[in-house]
Design a protein around this motif. Structure first.
Motif, PDB file in Angstrom:
ATOM      1  N   LYS A  89      23.665  13.400   9.621  1.00  0.00           N
ATOM      2  CA  LYS A  89      23.649  14.051   8.308  1.00  0.00           C
ATOM      3  C   LYS A  89      22.992  15.428   8.381  1.00  0.00           C
ATOM      4  CE  LYS A  89      21.974  13.349   3.581  1.00  0.00           C
ATOM      5  NZ  LYS A  89      21.207  12.451   2.679  1.00  0.00           N
TER       6      LYS A  89
ATOM      7  N   HIS B 175      25.526  17.869   9.795  1.00  0.00           N
ATOM      8  CA  HIS B 175      26.527  18.231   8.788  1.00  0.00           C
ATOM      9  C   HIS B 175      25.949  19.262   7.811  1.00  0.00           C
ATOM     10  CE1 HIS B 175      29.669  15.573  10.032  1.00  0.00           C
ATOM     11  NE2 HIS B 175      28.960  14.456   9.840  1.00  0.00           N
ATOM     12  N   TRP B 176      24.692  19.087   7.433  1.00  0.00           N
ATOM     13  CA  TRP B 176      24.056  20.029   6.519  1.00  0.00           C
ATOM     14  C   TRP B 176      23.966  21.417   7.145  1.00  0.00           C
ATOM     15  CZ3 TRP B 176      19.581  22.932   7.031  1.00  0.00           C
ATOM     16  CH2 TRP B 176      19.112  23.550   5.877  1.00  0.00           C
ATOM     17  N   GLU B 177      23.624  21.498   8.421  1.00  0.00           N
ATOM     18  CA  GLU B 177      23.516  22.788   9.100  1.00  0.00           C
ATOM     19  C   GLU B 177      24.879  23.457   9.233  1.00  0.00           C
ATOM     20  OE1 GLU B 177      21.335  25.843  11.349  1.00  0.00           O
ATOM     21  OE2 GLU B 177      20.995  24.447   9.697  1.00  0.00           O
ATOM     22  N   LEU B 178      25.919  22.681   9.501  1.00  0.00           N
ATOM     23  CA  LEU B 178      27.266  23.248   9.575  1.00  0.00           C
ATOM     24  C   LEU B 178      27.692  23.828   8.235  1.00  0.00           C
ATOM     25  CD1 LEU B 178      29.186  20.636  11.768  1.00  0.00           C
ATOM     26  CD2 LEU B 178      28.797  23.041  12.320  1.00  0.00           C
ATOM     27  N   GLU B 179      27.399  23.134   7.160  1.00  0.00           N
ATOM     28  CA  GLU B 179      27.757  23.639   5.844  1.00  0.00           C
ATOM     29  C   GLU B 179      26.941  24.884   5.483  1.00  0.00           C
ATOM     30  OE1 GLU B 179      27.298  20.469   3.101  1.00  0.00           O
ATOM     31  OE2 GLU B 179      28.886  19.230   3.987  1.00  0.00           O
ATOM     32  N   ARG B 180      25.689  24.909   5.871  1.00  0.00           N
ATOM     33  CA  ARG B 180      24.842  26.051   5.554  1.00  0.00           C
ATOM     34  C   ARG B 180      25.333  27.320   6.232  1.00  0.00           C
ATOM     35  NH1 ARG B 180      20.713  29.082   7.364  1.00  0.00           N
ATOM     36  NH2 ARG B 180      20.811  28.133   9.443  1.00  0.00           N
ATOM     37  N   THR B 181      25.802  27.198   7.469  1.00  0.00           N
ATOM     38  CA  THR B 181      26.236  28.366   8.242  1.00  0.00           C
ATOM     39  C   THR B 181      27.735  28.603   8.165  1.00  0.00           C
ATOM     40  OG1 THR B 181      26.445  27.003  10.241  1.00  0.00           O
ATOM     41  CG2 THR B 181      24.321  28.078   9.853  1.00  0.00           C
ATOM     42  N   LYS B 182      28.454  27.808   7.348  1.00  0.00           N
ATOM     43  CA  LYS B 182      29.908  27.926   7.195  1.00  0.00           C
ATOM     44  C   LYS B 182      30.632  27.714   8.531  1.00  0.00           C
ATOM     45  CE  LYS B 182      29.405  29.222   2.865  1.00  0.00           C
ATOM     46  NZ  LYS B 182      27.931  29.201   2.821  1.00  0.00           N
TER      47      LYS B 182
ATOM     48  N   ASN C  66      31.612  24.582   9.549  1.00  0.00           N
ATOM     49  CA  ASN C  66      32.280  23.286   9.538  1.00  0.00           C
ATOM     50  C   ASN C  66      33.790  23.397   9.605  1.00  0.00           C
ATOM     51  OD1 ASN C  66      32.325  24.514   7.083  1.00  0.00           O
ATOM     52  ND2 ASN C  66      31.794  22.696   5.879  1.00  0.00           N
TER      53      ASN C  66
ATOM     54  N   LYS D 210      32.615  20.502  14.626  1.00  0.00           N
ATOM     55  CA  LYS D 210      32.404  19.169  14.078  1.00  0.00           C
ATOM     56  C   LYS D 210      31.199  18.518  14.739  1.00  0.00           C
ATOM     57  CE  LYS D 210      35.560  17.092  17.472  1.00  0.00           C
ATOM     58  NZ  LYS D 210      36.799  16.298  17.684  1.00  0.00           N
TER      59      LYS D 210
END
Length: 843
Positions: free
Chosen positions: A306, A309-316, A318, A322
């Protein structure tokens, strides 16, 4: 045998004191010049007597606050240890009857002899009473949960540097399975109580892991101590990894206690250890029943999918990358974390082919979609068949991440073309010797050649090279729109430095406290940096001890001191973070990999009934500091990034995209070998550990593009919430003064340095804040930190330039001159000297 009492009017005769009078006024007895145990002639605080040092073994010690005990020359033989508590003078102001010492006792030159001011008849019960009183004054030993006392020694002198030489504080030296501690009453030394106290480690405490070297003094000769000793030293010198130096005089300690304490300290600090024998586990086991901790921190630990996933969303990131759980349970590789991020186009089955080697692992995504990746290189192989298999595997990997002209890839091989770990180790070994000062004379003796020694250590140049490499990577990401792949043997040392520095410079979130702590968790702790080996916590291999993480903190400090408003944390935060490397109650810096931690705390244990240990993390600062002290970890000048207006969000974004779309460099392709074959061969050569003769770009082209990007940024106004580049020219790379010089009184500037500037700025902020309160009362609760910080900075005495650590040290009144020419001045009055004529005609 008869000897005069130094307190006046008493003589030791046949084992008992008797009153004596009739000493002439102004007469100077031989016994008035006391023999001291430690260097330098010093004025006795009880009067005009002088302390001459060093004396022969058996001379009595200096008392608390530097007061001398009676000389062996005035008492004849060495006094028995049972008399030592009586001979130690009381702390604080001397009683009225004892102020005569050094001013002449009795009458002189035919004048009437005064009435004796001191009468003492020593009996065994009185000696016992005095010993009891001295014991009550000693500082009690504070033991942490699970901490055990191993050995101790009484009547030990802690030597303290002063302007007139050295003086000693009498106390007890103890060694536990957690620390070395000196217990003595030093309340009279410092009037100001330090407000920045560590609740775990005291001023006179040294954790066993913080001990760097131990030396002994034999007949005025300093020798390193290790293993079994045939002869035990008169003085113990301990050099610490946080650059403190402790001197303990053992001349008046019982011989059996000296053997026990010296052997115990050498064994528990230098002998190889097992991981399970670290105090970390004893502390965690004892704290199992008491799980009360401070408020939960907001640091992202990256121990769950989790969090990734949060870090991927924060840095765009994703869209192209993956998070995978292929290594959950560490079934693929013990060096990799249980969860990490890879390109979307890469099949998860490829991860297990070579135990995670040759797999591009995502670190961070830039705002333009480019990403920073890292990869563990393949070991050197002699078998051609294995080389062919690895080459074919890398061909497939490379096709997934290099898709010109839409996605280009730049590789940075760090193992062979960048700084070596051996170079870092050698450089820091020379660098730290500049600050491990045994006495004031040594400090001033090396002042003339200090800059030459600093340059020869090469430490500042290594910092410059790390910052320069990070700027080169940023230029690839920001200007050339290329993905960057960092390659290293295990991708856990230099990769951690460069990837972390790139994110600190490019991502403003990493310049906040929680963001910086999350960055360390992601790139260092979960990235598999070998803290246990690099810090040599187990003392198993000195060759593996390399201060890689300390080098990274020093690089970050350069950014903090060049751009203070851009960081939410202060240099004090970085200093205490470096100190926390050696405190074995936190698990953050005491394992080589997440697998090693989980297997030793019981998370990967087959026994389902056993409860895993709960280990503390260093990010819970309430364990070490009170809330008032934690204020000094936050930068009051930092301003959070304002939330953008939605109506104005689109225009800057479009302009930025249009600028980045311009092709600044054209990708070269070989018509004979295909558009990616040349780059593939270069990548494979790096991954297979072979030497290369040139970089991807020529050195001239690389230098020109780097210089253009570097100069262009520095010619613009700095956006503290955007890209941040450091100055890397010669004089801009400086010494981390607060960490390196904080224990050297001669290096402190009273009322000067950065803290004085900060104090003035905070005063202005306080005035602005008071006006803001009158305008809008709603902002009252949101701007309290500057006032809190100002209350700590406002003290009756002038603050030191090394605040807040300098509060724990005594200040020197010697003039801070650029050379050691102060010695030539002696006691001359500078005001009476003639002005020196200097011919400036040729200047």
């Amino acid at each position: 045998m008869e000897a005069r009492s130094p307190q006046g009017g008493g003589a030791l005769k046949d084992g008992a004191w008797s009153p004596v009078s009739g000493l002439g006024e102004g007469s100077r007895r031989k016994g008035e010049e006391w023999e001291g145990p430690i260097g330098g002639r010093a004025q006795s605080p009880m009067g005009g007597s002088r302390i001459r040092a060093p004396g022969p073994r058996g001379t009595p010690p200096l008392g608390a606050g530097g007061c001398p005990c009676p000389s062996s020359r005035s008492l004849g033989d060495e006094p028995p240890l049972s008399l030592l508590p009586l001979l130690l003078p009381p702390r604080g102001p001397a009683p009225e009857g004892r102020e005569m010492l050094g001013k002449g006792v009795g009458g002189g030159g035919g004048s009437r002899a005064p009435k004796p001011s001191f009468v003492s008849y020593v009996r065994p019960e009185e000696i016992h009473t005095n010993e009891k009183e001295v014991t009550e004054k000693e500082v009690n030993l504070h033991l942490l949960p699970g901490e055990q006392l191993l050995c101790e020694a009484s009547t030990v002198l802690k030597c303290i540097q002063d302007d007139s030489g050295q003086r000693g504080i009498c106390g007890k030296l103890v060694c536990t399975d957690f620390k070395i501690a000196f217990l003595g009453d030093e309340s009279t030394l410092d009037d100001n109580e330090p407000q920045f106290k560590n609740k775990v480690i005291g001023e006179n405490d040294i954790t066993l892991h913080c001990v760097d070297q131990i030396y002994g003094v034999f007949d005025e000769k300093k020798k390193p101590l290790f293993g079994q000793l045939k002869k035990y030293p008169e003085k113990l010198i301990i050099h610490c990894k946080d650059l403190r130096v402790f001197h303990f005089c053992l001349r008046y300690t019982k011989e059996e206690e000296v053997k026990r304490i010296v052997s115990g300290i050498i064994h528990h600090t230098q002998a190889p250890k097992l991981l399970k024998r670290l105090f970390l586990f004893s502390y965690a086991s004892a704290k199992q029943n008491n799980t009360a901790t401070g408020p939960p921190h907001q640091t992202v630990m990256f121990d769950t999918i989790k969090d990734w996933h949060w870090e991927l969303e924060r840095t765009k990131g994703n869209i192209k990358y993956k998070a995978v759980s292929a290594n959950e349970g560490y079934k693929v590789c013990e060096k990799l974390p249980a969860f990490f991020v890879i390109p979307v186009s890469l099949p998860e089955e490829d991860i297990s082919c070579f135990q995670g080697r040759g797999i591009p692992i995502w670190c961070w995504s830039c705002h333009n979609g480019c990403a920073l990746l890292k990869m563990s290189a393949f070991p050197k192989e002699q078998d051609d068949s294995i080389l062919q298999i690895q080459k074919a595997f890398l061909d497939g990997i490379y096709k997934t991440i290099h898709k010109p002209p839409y996605e280009n890839l730049k590789t940075e091989e760090l193992s062979n073309t960048f700084i070596s770990l051996q170079e870092i180790q050698t450089s820091y070994s020379k660098f730290k010797q500049l600050f491990l000062i045994d006495n004031s004379s040594e400090f001033w003796d090396t002042d003339v050649k200090w800059f030459s020694l600093l340059e020869s250590s090469n430490w500042l140049d290594i910092i410059r090279r790390c910052l320069k490499k990070a700027i080169e990577v940023i230029e690839y990401l920001e200007v050339q729109n290329a993905n960057v792949l960092l390659i290293e043997e295990n991708a856990s040392d230099l990769c951690c430095i460069i990837s972390s520095l790139v994110q600190v410079m490019m991502d403003p979130y990493c310049r906040t406290r929680f963001g910086f702590q999350s960055l360390i968790q992601k790139e260092w702790v979960m990235g598999g940096h070998c803290f246990l080996d690099r810090c040599n916590h187990l003392r198993q291999n000195d060759k593996e001890e390399v201060p890689v993480f300390l080098l990274f903190l020093d690089c970050v400090w350069q950014l903090v001191q060049q751009h203070p408003p851009a960081f939410e944390f202060t240099e004090t935060y970085l200093t205490v973070l470096s100190d926390s490397l050696y405190i074995p109650i936190f698990s953050t810096f005491f394992f080589n990999s997440p697998y090693q931690k989980d297997i030793n705390v019981g998370k990967e244990s087959q026994d389902s009934q056993s409860k895993p240990l709960s280990l503390l993390t260093v990010w819970d600062w309430s364990v070490q500091f009170e809330p008032k002290a934690q204020i000094l970890l936050n930068n009051p000048l930092y301003v959070e990034k304002p939330k953008p207006d939605r109506s104005q969000r689109r225009a800057p974004h479009f302009k930025h995209q249009r600028q980045l779309s311009l092709p600044l460099t054209q990708t070269k392709s070989s018509p004979k070998r295909g558009f990616f074959r040349e780059e593939t061969d270069h990548l494979i050569k790096n991954l297979l550990g072979k030497r290369i003769s040139k970089l991807i770009n020529s050195s001239d082209e690389l230098h020109d593009s780097f210089r253009e990007f570097y100069d262009s940024w520095h010619n613009k106004t700095v956006d503290y919430h955007g890209l941040l580049l450091p100055h890397i020219e010669g004089p801009e790379i400086k010494i981390w003064a607060q960490r390196c010089l904080r224990w050297i009184p001669e290096a402190q500037i009273l009322g000067g340095g950065p803290v004085a500037t900060m104090n003035k700025v905070l005063e202005m902020m306080e005035e602005v804040q008071s006006l803001q309160k009158k305008i809008d009362a709603k902002h009252n609760s949101q701007m309290t930190s500057p006032l809190d910080a100002l209350s700590l900075l406002r003290k009756p005495a002038r603050l030191s330039s090394l605040f807040p650590f300098a509060l724990l040290q005594r200040h020197s009144s010697k003039p801070v001159l650029p050379t050691n020419s102060w010695k030539a001045l002696g006691d001359e009055d500078l005001a009476k000297q003639e002005d020196e004529f200097v011919d400036l005609g040729d200047v």
